[in-house]
Write an enzyme that holds these catalytic residues in place. Structure first.
Site, PDB file in Angstrom:
ATOM      1  N   ASN A   1     -10.430  -6.954   1.595  1.00  0.00           N
ATOM      2  CA  ASN A   1     -10.856  -5.827   2.423  1.00  0.00           C
ATOM      3  C   ASN A   1      -9.938  -4.647   2.129  1.00  0.00           C
ATOM      4  O   ASN A   1      -8.969  -4.768   1.382  1.00  0.00           O
ATOM      5  CB  ASN A   1     -10.855  -6.209   3.912  1.00  0.00           C
ATOM      6  CG  ASN A   1      -9.470  -6.583   4.378  1.00  0.00           C
ATOM      7  OD1 ASN A   1      -8.590  -5.731   4.482  1.00  0.00           O
ATOM      8  ND2 ASN A   1      -9.255  -7.863   4.645  1.00  0.00           N
ATOM      9  N   ARG A   2     -10.232  -3.529   2.732  1.00  0.00           N
ATOM     10  CA  ARG A   2      -9.547  -2.296   2.335  1.00  0.00           C
ATOM     11  C   ARG A   2      -8.335  -1.955   3.204  1.00  0.00           C
ATOM     12  O   ARG A   2      -7.859  -0.831   3.201  1.00  0.00           O
ATOM     13  CB  ARG A   2     -10.559  -1.141   2.299  1.00  0.00           C
ATOM     14  CG  ARG A   2     -11.578  -1.347   1.164  1.00  0.00           C
ATOM     15  CD  ARG A   2     -12.484  -0.173   0.941  1.00  0.00           C
ATOM     16  NE  ARG A   2     -13.377   0.045   2.066  1.00  0.00           N
ATOM     17  CZ  ARG A   2     -13.315   1.084   2.882  1.00  0.00           C
ATOM     18  NH1 ARG A   2     -12.396   2.002   2.710  1.00  0.00           N
ATOM     19  NH2 ARG A   2     -14.172   1.201   3.880  1.00  0.00           N
TER      20      ARG A   2
END
Ligand code: PMT
Length: 403
Positions: A209-210
């Site tokens: 994920n970011r």
């Protein structure tokens, strides 16, 4: 920040070298003002090398620069470590018979003293009264600890350890004033997770994920600045996010959710406050290919089978020990404020945490950015605080609520 470290004549002066070092490594400009007696215990070259600045001790040095007041006027924080009984008495009386006394008298900066002396001196009514006078004026104290003193005796009077002094100094600095009201996690053990877990598919690819870890690291910094001993479990963070961390933050690097789980459960036993700001993958690939997955072998589509990861926050709540405070985060994409709150209230109840920090995430929102906007729900599901702005100030607001 421009920090003056005053070193006075006690055997604990040798430990002041590590105080100077800790403050320099935390990114501060440190100027040492040593009394003549201090320089009998620790060498000027050592202090100059570690502080990266000349050491001042002479009252009649650089008179044309009016140095006896300039150092105190320029200081944003003054830390005296060790502070002997004699020095404490002189500061309480407002004496200025050496460069340190002049610097303190000429300064409006917050002052933090780390007393070091024999137990009898610390408990002497004169010292007790001097300390009370200084406290009433807003001067802060860190320590003394109780333990082995210079001779064979032991008891209260031992200087606090350098890491503790550095953490206290940063707490006073963060408070921006002598009240030190933000030193409210002094000596507390805080566990923070930050970043995003990555679940490998093969040796070269992962599902992730970011999360940049900025919000979690900001919480770790804010806790350390309030005096906490922090363990930061960092999931896949860029080194840049971790630069200039206080010495009171111990960093453990992990990558997958299972690694995060192991590190969290190991540190949770002694933690008094846990903040789960990491973005944790709910699923991981059932199998990890030993070699690179090749498209030639897959054709036009590739099917991945994922299995559930453990819910670490849930496990923490199940194993919570008495007095432990657990804070979870909720990252939601819901655009409507009322619906977002409803989701958050339900998540708070499901997870059973003491506080839930809710933030909205999206393609361009929150992940990786320097700013955030949060709501903080308490154990009743009530919305007890809101904050927006840079992630450091949001971290501080969150800790205002939970500290
Ligand atoms: O890192 P930044 O770029 O600064 O961005 C910050 C952030 C958006 C990542 C952060 O503020 C945040 O919201 N972190 C939590 C992200 C998340 O995983 O939210 P969630 O709603 O999916 O999970 C709820 C809580 O359960 C979280 O505290 C999470 O750490 C925890 N969790 C989730 C799944 C899992 N398997 N185990 C967990 O412990």
């Amino acid at each position: 920040m421009n920090i003056v470290v005053g070193i006075t004549g006690g055997i604990a002066a040798y430990k002041a070298v590590n105080v100077v070092r800790g403050l320099v490594l935390a990114g501060h400009e440190v100027h040492v003002v040593a009394t003549e007696a201090a320089l009998r215990f620790v060498g000027r070259p050592t202090l100059e090398a570690i502080s990266r600045n000349p050491v001042h001790s002479e009252l009649y040095e650089a008179v044309a620069e009016v140095r006896h007041v300039a150092i105190g006027q320029a200081a944003e924080l003054i830390v005296v470590a060790p502070a002997t009984a004699n020095t404490i008495a002189k500061i309480a009386a407002g004496l200025a018979d050496d460069l340190l006394g002049n610097s303190i008298l000429a300064s409006k900066a917050p002052i933090l003293l780390a007393p070091a002396m024999h137990t009898e001196m610390w408990q002497n009514p004169a010292t007790v009264a001097n300390v009370a006078t200084l406290r009433a004026r807003g001067v802060q104290f860190v320590g003394p600890a109780s333990g082995q003193l210079t001779g064979s005796d032991s008891g209260p009077g031992r200087m606090a350890e350098p890491d503790e002094i550095v953490a206290a100094a940063l707490a006073v600095a963060a408070g921006g004033g002598p009240a030190g009201h933000r030193a409210d996690l002094m000596g507390r053990r805080v566990l923070v997770t930050a970043g995003g877990t990555r679940e490998p598919l093969d040796p070269v690819r992962f599902i992730g994920n970011r999360s940049s870890g900025k919000q979690g690291v900001a919480i770790a910094r804010a806790a350390a600045a309030r005096g906490a001993e922090v363990t930061l479990i960092a999931a896949n963070l860029d080194e840049g996010v971790l630069t200039g961390l206080a010495g009171s933050i111990a960093v453990r690097h992990v990558s997958t959710t299972l690694e995060l789980q192991e590190a969290v459960l190991l540190a949770a036993g002694t933690a008094e406050l846990i903040v789960m700001a990491a973005a944790v993958a709910d699923y991981r690939p059932e199998t990890v290919a030993a070699g690179k997955i090749r498209k030639e072998a897959q054709g036009d589509s590739l099917q991945l089978r994922l299995v559930r990861n453990p819910d670490i926050l849930h496990e923490l709540v199940q194993g919570r020990h008495d007095g432990q405070v657990i804070v979870g985060f909720a990252a939601e994409t819901e655009p409507d404020a009322a619906a977002l709150l409803e989701l958050a209230v339900a998540k708070r109840a499901r997870k059973g945490v003491d506080y839930l920090v809710v933030n909205r995430v999206g393609w361009t929102e929150t992940f990786g950015s320097d700013d955030n906007a949060v709501m903080v729900l308490d154990a009743t599901g009530g919305n007890v605080a809101q904050a927006h702005g840079d992630k450091q100030s949001v971290a501080d607001r969150i800790l205002d609520v939970v500290a």
